[in-house]
Scaffold this active site. Structure first.
Site, PDB file in Angstrom:
ATOM      1  NE  ARG A  49     -35.255 -36.407  59.796  1.00  0.00           N
ATOM      2  CZ  ARG A  49     -35.894 -35.267  59.492  1.00  0.00           C
ATOM      3  NH1 ARG A  49     -36.127 -34.400  60.422  1.00  0.00           N
ATOM      4  NH2 ARG A  49     -36.339 -35.041  58.272  1.00  0.00           N
ATOM      5  CB  THR A  50     -29.718 -39.750  56.922  1.00  0.00           C
ATOM      6  OG1 THR A  50     -31.027 -40.197  57.292  1.00  0.00           O
ATOM      7  CG2 THR A  50     -28.796 -40.943  56.852  1.00  0.00           C
ATOM      8  CE  LYS A  78     -19.299 -32.881  33.046  1.00  0.00           C
ATOM      9  NZ  LYS A  78     -17.878 -32.890  33.433  1.00  0.00           N
ATOM     10  NE  ARG A  99     -31.480 -41.020  52.458  1.00  0.00           N
ATOM     11  CZ  ARG A  99     -32.202 -40.479  53.432  1.00  0.00           C
ATOM     12  NH1 ARG A  99     -32.922 -39.408  53.190  1.00  0.00           N
ATOM     13  NH2 ARG A  99     -32.216 -41.003  54.638  1.00  0.00           N
ATOM     14  CG  HIS A 127     -32.838 -45.396  56.477  1.00  0.00           C
ATOM     15  ND1 HIS A 127     -31.527 -45.149  56.832  1.00  0.00           N
ATOM     16  CD2 HIS A 127     -33.456 -44.180  56.476  1.00  0.00           C
ATOM     17  CE1 HIS A 127     -31.369 -43.847  57.026  1.00  0.00           C
ATOM     18  NE2 HIS A 127     -32.518 -43.244  56.823  1.00  0.00           N
TER      19      HIS A 127
END
Ligand code: CP
Length: 303
Positions: A49-50, A78, A99, A127
């Site tokens: 969703r986000t 790396k 996120r 959130h």
């Protein structure tokens, strides 16, 4: 507003301004124009969703996106530092949506880059864009934010959406019921904030007897990915399963919200009741995220 990192940073007037702007966007009264703007959508943890609603929101306003899903194809593998990665991406994009599983990562990002940062979920912490779309959904279903009776049910310890929503709603004179297993209770720092603000709440382990009092039942998934001990997850994963029988006696106006994804804490039989609102809630993410993006990119626009 230069970044959106935590609901703790937003006061009532700023919240209302974002929600009002989202409503005007959804109604077509205002059309922000993000032509030429590029948002970097950096998702180190999974998201449906986000991620997709931010992508949709940018594209609906004429903007473009760069997307990362997981870090496996980046130079983080790396050994490049997160700071160097973020600084590099900030040379290409006008805004970063981040996120991460690491609490505090969005705040850190906002300190190392010179473009706006939106926290799309940092571990079990916050959130905030979910909380804003949750408030938008509550207004749409209840006609107001003030003075509502709200139960938050499930994993209140690791559920970042619950943390942000509790902080957001605290500005609107709520009456809270926190329903969770004892080991998954709301963190004490949030309870202290509520006590200081004089917000009434009850901590319970069962929904017995409270359903008729509720305006909103906000159900959350037990966050399997945050458990150190898989056996502990197995013990608590089915603590609450909302079925039509659980909702018997509810006010007709009660709405069940869930940030999604769900596992089995809301039965699919609830989807066919008038109480279910979680898919419309996910849809509300688009105008709310449009409003946030347009505000942070300084292009609120007029019709
Ligand atoms: N509500 C929410 O954050 O869903 P996603 O994890 O699918 O983005």
């Amino acid at each position: 507003m230069n970044n959106l990192i935590s609901m703790r940073d937003l006061k009532r007037a700023e919240i209302e301004s974002i929600l009002d702007f989202a409503a005007r966007i959804e109604q077509g009264d205002v059309r922000p124009d993000l032509t030429g703007k590029l948002a970097a959508l950096l998702f180190a943890e999974p998201s449906t969703r986000t991620h997709f609603s931010f992508d949709t929101a940018m594209k609906r306003m004429g903007g473009q996106t760069l997307s990362m899903s997981g870090t496996s194809s980046t130079s983080l593998q790396k050994g490049e530092s997160l700071a160097d990665t973020l600084k590099t991406i900030s040379m290409y994009a006008d805004l970063i949506v981040l996120r991460s599983a690491v609490e505090g990562s969005a705040r850190f990002a906002s300190e190392v880059v010179d473009i706006p940062v939106i926290n799309a979920g940092d571990g079990a912490n916050q959130h905030p864009t979910q909380a804003l779309l949750d408030l938008y959904s509550i207004i749409k279903t209840q006609g107001r934010l003030d003075g509502l009776s709200i139960a938050l049910v499930g994993d209140l310890k690791f559920g970042r959406t619950a943390h942000s929503l509790v902080q957001a709603l605290s500005e609107f004179s709520p009456r809270f019921f926190f329903i969770s297993p004892q080991h998954l209770a709301l963190p004490s720092y949030l309870l202290e904030d509520l006590r200081e603000a004089g917000v009434p709440y009850q901590e319970l382990t069962s929904l017995d007897g409270i359903v008729p009092d509720l305006d909103i039942m906000y159900v959350t998934r037990v966050q399997r990915e945050r458990f150190v001990d898989p056996e502990e997850y197995e013990r608590v994963k089915n603590s609450y399963v909302i079925t039509p029988a659980v909702l018997e006696g509810a006010q007709p106006t009660l709405r069940v919200l869930h940030p999604l994804p769900r596992v089995n804490e809301v039965s699919t039989a609830v989807d066919r009741t008038t109480h279910a609102y979680y898919f419309q809630q996910a849809a509300n993410g688009v105008p709310v995220r449009q409003a946030i993006l347009a505000k942070l990119l300084g292009t609120e626009g007029t019709k």
